[in-house]
Write a protein that holds these residues in place. Structure first.
Motif, PDB file in Angstrom:
ATOM      1  N   GLU A  27       0.853  -1.197   0.000  1.00 51.95           N
ATOM      2  CA  GLU A  27       0.000   0.000   0.000  1.00 51.95           C
ATOM      3  C   GLU A  27       0.889   1.248   0.000  1.00 51.95           C
ATOM      4  N   THR A  28       1.226   1.729  -1.177  1.00 51.44           N
ATOM      5  CA  THR A  28       2.066   2.927  -1.285  1.00 51.44           C
ATOM      6  C   THR A  28       1.798   3.577  -2.630  1.00 51.44           C
ATOM      7  N   SER A  29       2.477   4.686  -2.890  1.00 55.16           N
ATOM      8  CA  SER A  29       2.304   5.341  -4.190  1.00 55.16           C
ATOM      9  C   SER A  29       3.623   5.959  -4.622  1.00 55.16           C
ATOM     10  N   GLU A  35       8.141  11.999  -2.907  1.00 55.88           N
ATOM     11  CA  GLU A  35       8.072  13.181  -2.036  1.00 55.88           C
ATOM     12  C   GLU A  35       8.802  12.944  -0.709  1.00 55.88           C
ATOM     13  N   ARG A  36       8.617  11.763  -0.100  1.00 50.26           N
ATOM     14  CA  ARG A  36       9.201  11.512   1.232  1.00 50.26           C
ATOM     15  C   ARG A  36      10.652  11.061   1.193  1.00 50.26           C
ATOM     16  N   THR A  37      11.084  10.503   0.047  1.00 50.54           N
ATOM     17  CA  THR A  37      12.440   9.924   0.027  1.00 50.54           C
ATOM     18  C   THR A  37      13.310  10.381  -1.149  1.00 50.54           C
ATOM     19  N   GLY A 110      27.289  -0.180   9.495  1.00 54.41           N
ATOM     20  CA  GLY A 110      26.058   0.220   8.819  1.00 54.41           C
ATOM     21  C   GLY A 110      26.357   1.106   7.625  1.00 54.41           C
ATOM     22  N   CYS A 111      25.518   2.096   7.441  1.00 52.32           N
ATOM     23  CA  CYS A 111      25.669   2.968   6.274  1.00 52.32           C
ATOM     24  C   CYS A 111      26.826   3.946   6.422  1.00 52.32           C
ATOM     25  N   ALA A 112      27.446   3.999   7.608  1.00 49.63           N
ATOM     26  CA  ALA A 112      28.663   4.798   7.752  1.00 49.63           C
ATOM     27  C   ALA A 112      29.888   3.953   7.393  1.00 49.63           C
ATOM     28  N   ASP A 149       6.899  -5.062   4.057  1.00 47.62           N
ATOM     29  CA  ASP A 149       6.993  -3.930   4.994  1.00 47.62           C
ATOM     30  C   ASP A 149       7.213  -2.638   4.203  1.00 47.62           C
ATOM     31  N   ARG A 150       6.152  -1.851   4.044  1.00 46.70           N
ATOM     32  CA  ARG A 150       6.254  -0.665   3.185  1.00 46.70           C
ATOM     33  C   ARG A 150       7.166   0.407   3.766  1.00 46.70           C
ATOM     34  N   ALA A 151       7.434   0.329   5.068  1.00 49.92           N
ATOM     35  CA  ALA A 151       8.312   1.336   5.676  1.00 49.92           C
ATOM     36  C   ALA A 151       9.768   1.146   5.248  1.00 49.92           C
ATOM     37  N   GLN A 216      12.918   2.310  12.991  1.00 50.82           N
ATOM     38  CA  GLN A 216      12.062   3.402  13.461  1.00 50.82           C
ATOM     39  C   GLN A 216      12.457   4.648  12.668  1.00 50.82           C
ATOM     40  N   GLY A 217      11.821   4.779  11.503  1.00 52.25           N
ATOM     41  CA  GLY A 217      12.249   5.744  10.495  1.00 52.25           C
ATOM     42  C   GLY A 217      12.317   7.184  10.964  1.00 52.25           C
ATOM     43  N   GLN A 218      11.269   7.635  11.649  1.00 49.69           N
ATOM     44  CA  GLN A 218      11.230   9.056  12.039  1.00 49.69           C
ATOM     45  C   GLN A 218      12.381   9.422  12.965  1.00 49.69           C
ATOM     46  N   GLU A 219      12.666   8.531  13.933  1.00 48.95           N
ATOM     47  CA  GLU A 219      13.734   8.817  14.897  1.00 48.95           C
ATOM     48  C   GLU A 219      15.109   8.727  14.221  1.00 48.95           C
ATOM     49  N   ALA A 254      20.441   8.265   1.762  1.00 51.66           N
ATOM     50  CA  ALA A 254      19.383   7.545   2.493  1.00 51.66           C
ATOM     51  C   ALA A 254      18.014   8.139   2.223  1.00 51.66           C
ATOM     52  N   ASN A 255      17.966   9.470   2.135  1.00 50.45           N
ATOM     53  CA  ASN A 255      16.685  10.150   1.948  1.00 50.45           C
ATOM     54  C   ASN A 255      17.015  11.569   1.463  1.00 50.45           C
ATOM     55  N   ILE A 256      16.370  11.996   0.386  1.00 49.02           N
ATOM     56  CA  ILE A 256      16.688  13.317  -0.180  1.00 49.02           C
ATOM     57  C   ILE A 256      16.444  14.430   0.838  1.00 49.02           C
ATOM     58  N   ARG A 257      15.462  14.219   1.724  1.00 48.64           N
ATOM     59  CA  ARG A 257      15.169  15.283   2.705  1.00 48.64           C
ATOM     60  C   ARG A 257      16.290  15.377   3.749  1.00 48.64           C
ATOM     61  N   ILE A 258      16.869  14.228   4.109  1.00 49.80           N
ATOM     62  CA  ILE A 258      18.010  14.254   5.035  1.00 49.80           C
ATOM     63  C   ILE A 258      19.182  14.969   4.357  1.00 49.80           C
ATOM     64  N   PHE A 312      25.855   7.939   7.905  1.00 44.11           N
ATOM     65  CA  PHE A 312      25.287   7.587   9.214  1.00 44.11           C
ATOM     66  C   PHE A 312      24.549   6.281   9.008  1.00 44.11           C
ATOM     67  N   GLY A 313      24.367   5.523  10.079  1.00 43.13           N
ATOM     68  CA  GLY A 313      23.664   4.267   9.884  1.00 43.13           C
ATOM     69  C   GLY A 313      23.411   3.525  11.169  1.00 43.13           C
ATOM     70  N   ALA A 314      23.080   2.246  11.013  1.00 41.98           N
ATOM     71  CA  ALA A 314      22.712   1.403  12.142  1.00 41.98           C
ATOM     72  C   ALA A 314      23.810   1.447  13.186  1.00 41.98           C
ATOM     73  N   GLY A 315      23.371   1.541  14.458  1.00 42.02           N
ATOM     74  CA  GLY A 315      24.360   1.594  15.548  1.00 42.02           C
ATOM     75  C   GLY A 315      23.916   2.436  16.742  1.00 42.02           C
TER      76      GLY A 315
HETATM   77  N1  ACO Z   1       3.813   4.516   1.451  1.00 40.63           N
HETATM   78  C1  ACO Z   1       2.763   5.228   1.924  1.00 40.63           C
HETATM   79  N2  ACO Z   1       2.627   5.542   3.208  1.00 40.63           N
HETATM   80  C2  ACO Z   1       3.585   5.148   4.051  1.00 40.63           C
HETATM   81  C3  ACO Z   1       4.719   4.425   3.627  1.00 40.63           C
HETATM   82  C4  ACO Z   1       4.810   4.100   2.266  1.00 40.63           C
HETATM   83  N3  ACO Z   1       5.832   3.408   1.751  1.00 40.63           N
HETATM   84  N4  ACO Z   1       5.501   4.165   4.698  1.00 40.63           N
HETATM   85  C5  ACO Z   1       4.918   4.737   5.751  1.00 40.63           C
HETATM   86  N5  ACO Z   1       3.747   5.314   5.369  1.00 40.63           N
HETATM   87  C6  ACO Z   1       2.780   6.046   6.181  1.00 40.63           C
HETATM   88  C7  ACO Z   1       2.897   5.745   7.655  1.00 40.63           C
HETATM   89  O1  ACO Z   1       2.200   4.572   7.995  1.00 40.63           O
HETATM   90  C8  ACO Z   1       2.297   6.984   8.265  1.00 40.63           C
HETATM   91  O2  ACO Z   1       0.889   6.867   8.205  1.00 40.63           O
HETATM   92  P1  ACO Z   1      -0.030   7.411   9.421  1.00 40.63           P
HETATM   93  O3  ACO Z   1       0.246   8.888   9.489  1.00 40.63           O
HETATM   94  O4  ACO Z   1      -1.402   7.046   8.976  1.00 40.63           O
HETATM   95  O5  ACO Z   1       0.457   6.672  10.638  1.00 40.63           O
HETATM   96  C9  ACO Z   1       2.695   8.091   7.310  1.00 40.63           C
HETATM   97  O6  ACO Z   1       3.034   7.433   6.068  1.00 40.63           O
HETATM   98  C10 ACO Z   1       3.895   8.897   7.771  1.00 40.63           C
HETATM   99  O7  ACO Z   1       4.903   7.962   8.216  1.00 40.63           O
HETATM  100  P2  ACO Z   1       6.292   8.443   8.763  1.00 40.63           P
HETATM  101  O8  ACO Z   1       7.055   7.260   9.215  1.00 40.63           O
HETATM  102  O9  ACO Z   1       6.051   9.555   9.738  1.00 40.63           O
HETATM  103  O10 ACO Z   1       6.918   9.051   7.431  1.00 40.63           O
HETATM  104  P3  ACO Z   1       8.221   9.885   7.266  1.00 40.63           P
HETATM  105  O11 ACO Z   1       7.940  11.183   6.656  1.00 40.63           O
HETATM  106  O12 ACO Z   1       9.054   9.863   8.519  1.00 40.63           O
HETATM  107  O13 ACO Z   1       8.988   9.048   6.147  1.00 40.63           O
HETATM  108  C11 ACO Z   1      10.794   7.488   6.025  1.00 40.63           C
HETATM  109  C12 ACO Z   1       9.334   7.714   6.413  1.00 40.63           C
HETATM  110  C13 ACO Z   1      10.903   7.729   4.528  1.00 40.63           C
HETATM  111  C14 ACO Z   1      11.156   6.058   6.350  1.00 40.63           C
HETATM  112  C15 ACO Z   1      11.696   8.482   6.793  1.00 40.63           C
HETATM  113  O14 ACO Z   1      11.356   8.463   8.162  1.00 40.63           O
HETATM  114  C16 ACO Z   1      13.147   8.186   6.629  1.00 40.63           C
HETATM  115  O15 ACO Z   1      13.706   8.236   5.552  1.00 40.63           O
HETATM  116  N6  ACO Z   1      13.857   7.929   7.742  1.00 40.63           N
HETATM  117  C17 ACO Z   1      15.285   7.681   7.715  1.00 40.63           C
HETATM  118  C18 ACO Z   1      15.503   6.270   7.311  1.00 40.63           C
HETATM  119  C19 ACO Z   1      16.955   5.985   7.006  1.00 40.63           C
HETATM  120  O16 ACO Z   1      17.687   6.842   6.597  1.00 40.63           O
HETATM  121  N7  ACO Z   1      17.325   4.727   7.203  1.00 40.63           N
HETATM  122  C20 ACO Z   1      18.582   4.250   6.808  1.00 40.63           C
HETATM  123  C21 ACO Z   1      19.634   4.495   7.814  1.00 40.63           C
HETATM  124  S1  ACO Z   1      21.153   3.934   7.234  1.00 40.63           S
HETATM  125  C22 ACO Z   1      21.509   2.264   7.593  1.00 40.63           C
HETATM  126  O17 ACO Z   1      22.363   1.981   8.393  1.00 40.63           O
HETATM  127  C23 ACO Z   1      20.791   1.161   6.889  1.00 40.63           C
END
Ligand code: ACO
Length: 328
Positions: A27-29, A35-37, A110-112, A149-151, A216-219, A254-258, A312-315
């Motif tokens: 379930e994603t688009s 926009e988010r990544t 990790g990613c570092a 896992d869509r996250a 835990q993406g947001q954190e 990892a993410n264009i916004r970061i 930066f990455g897992a750790g």
């Molecule tokens: N498609 C649609 N909706 C989604 C998706 C998806 N793929 N994934 C999550 N959502 C939903 C969530 O369920 C949530 O819905 P809700 O408001 O109804 O609860 C909503 O979108 C917002 O979710 P957030 O997690 O708050 O979204 P956020 O803007 O934080 O973006 C993301 C998520 C892209 C994962 C972001 O947090 C991120 O990039 N974090 C950093 C991750 C990262 O860099 N990881 C790698 C580290 S390096 C390493 O060592 C591997």
């Protein structure tokens, strides 16, 4: 004496996973993901492509680019969070594939991982005994991602990228400064729980899906921006230069916004920031050298440029390095 980058090579699986493919699976688009990544597609290893096979391909290309014979490599380091198998280390398979008999070890940060490996490799080289060090970041993250896992399944891709580090003069190109860190209190933000000493793989861990990456993406996002910015400034200070002196910022993808948020806080203009996340997603320890190889190939990186890399990455781990670019 300095450690200069003298060769680059990459290996990218041919198989593509687009946002449209993911729309059909979870379930994603496309618009949400872009926009988010900032990610549009990633490359995914086929079953016969592994962390070691991609590393061998990237390493071969980097050795060739450096113009040295394979047996001139004095040390091999492989940075990976997705090793070939638990024992032995991935470097054993990669060294065998490259025909090397020099020392090798894996580095897990990790990613570092790439920045950590660059600092370790450069330090060992400048300690005085080595001429060339081969550093390979290689990942098959698709093997630890829960496809449902869509996250996480939208974020990660597979690839390898390698550099050769070679001795250069003390006023030549090379690593000028660095900073490394890790806050283990954040270990649970990004983890694969099963398959290690604490929780060996069992039918129960498989049933619970604990062989998959949990995040835990947001954190992670919140901490990542802070870690990259602080680490970048520590590195610039170590090297005795300011943000205005940086020719190129090459962050972990990892993410264009970061990336945009960190670049703006450091004070590097968007047109001086190297971004390829749209085509690869997050390839962990391979992401920075992959971006470097593309920027070298298309002529953006020029001799004398100051290149700031941050991961930066897992750790959670983080690390930055400032490198004066040489003539490749
Ligand atoms: N498609 C649609 N909706 C989604 C998706 C998806 N793929 N994934 C999550 N959502 C939903 C969530 O369920 C949530 O819905 P809700 O408001 O109804 O609860 C909503 O979108 C917002 O979710 P957030 O997690 O708050 O979204 P956020 O803007 O934080 O973006 C993301 C998520 C892209 C994962 C972001 O947090 C991120 O990039 N974090 C950093 C991750 C990262 O860099 N990881 C790698 C580290 S390096 C390493 O060592 C591997």
């Amino acid at each position: 004496m300095r450690a200069a980058i003298t060769g680059l090579g990459t290996a990218v699986p041919a198989q593509l996973l687009t946002n449209a493919d993911l729309e059909a699976r979870v379930e994603t688009s496309d618009s949400w993901i872009v926009e988010r990544t900032g990610i549009r597609e990633r490359h995914i290893a086929k079953p016969d492509e592994t962390t070691a096979s991609l590393a061998v391909e990237a390493g071969t290309a980097a050795i060739k680019h450096a113009g040295i014979p394979p047996d001139a490599v004095d040390l091999l380091i492989v940075a990976t969070a997705t090793p070939e198998q638990p024992i032995p280390h991935t470097g054993a398979f990669v060294g065998e594939g490259l025909g090397l008999r020099c020392g090798s070890f894996d580095l897990q940060a990790g990613c570092a991982g790439f920045v950590y490996m660059l600092v370790v490799g450069s330090s060992m080289l400048t300690a005085g005994h080595l001429q060339h060090v081969l550093l390979i970041g290689s990942e098959t993250l698709s093997r630890v991602i829960d496809p449902a896992d869509r996250a996480t399944c939208i974020l990660f891709g597979d690839a390898a990228a390698a550099i050769v580090l070679s001795r250069s003069d003390d006023d030549g190109p090379g690593v000028l400064g660095w900073d490394l860190g890790c806050d283990g209190s954040a270990a649970s933000l990004l983890e694969v729980r099963a398959g290690g000493s604490r929780r060996p793989a069992t039918p129960e861990t498989i049933a619970a899906g604990d062989q998959y990456l949990k995040m835990q993406g947001q954190e992670v996002f919140r901490r990542a921006v802070r870690a990259v910015v602080e680490s970048a400034f520590a590195t610039l200070e170590h090297a005795g230069v300011g943000a205005a002196d940086v020719s190129w910022f090459v962050p972990h993808q990892a993410n264009i916004r970061i990336i945009e948020s960190a670049a703006s806080r450091i004070g590097v203009a968007p047109q001086r920031t190297i971004v390829n996340i749209d085509r690869y997603g997050n390839t962990s320890a391979a992401s920075i050298p992959l971006a470097l190889a593309e920027a070298e190939e298309d002529g953006r990186l020029k001799p004398g440029d100051l290149v700031l890399m941050s991961g930066f990455g897992a750790g959670m781990t983080w690390g930055s390095a400032l490198v004066e670019w040489g003539s490749l």
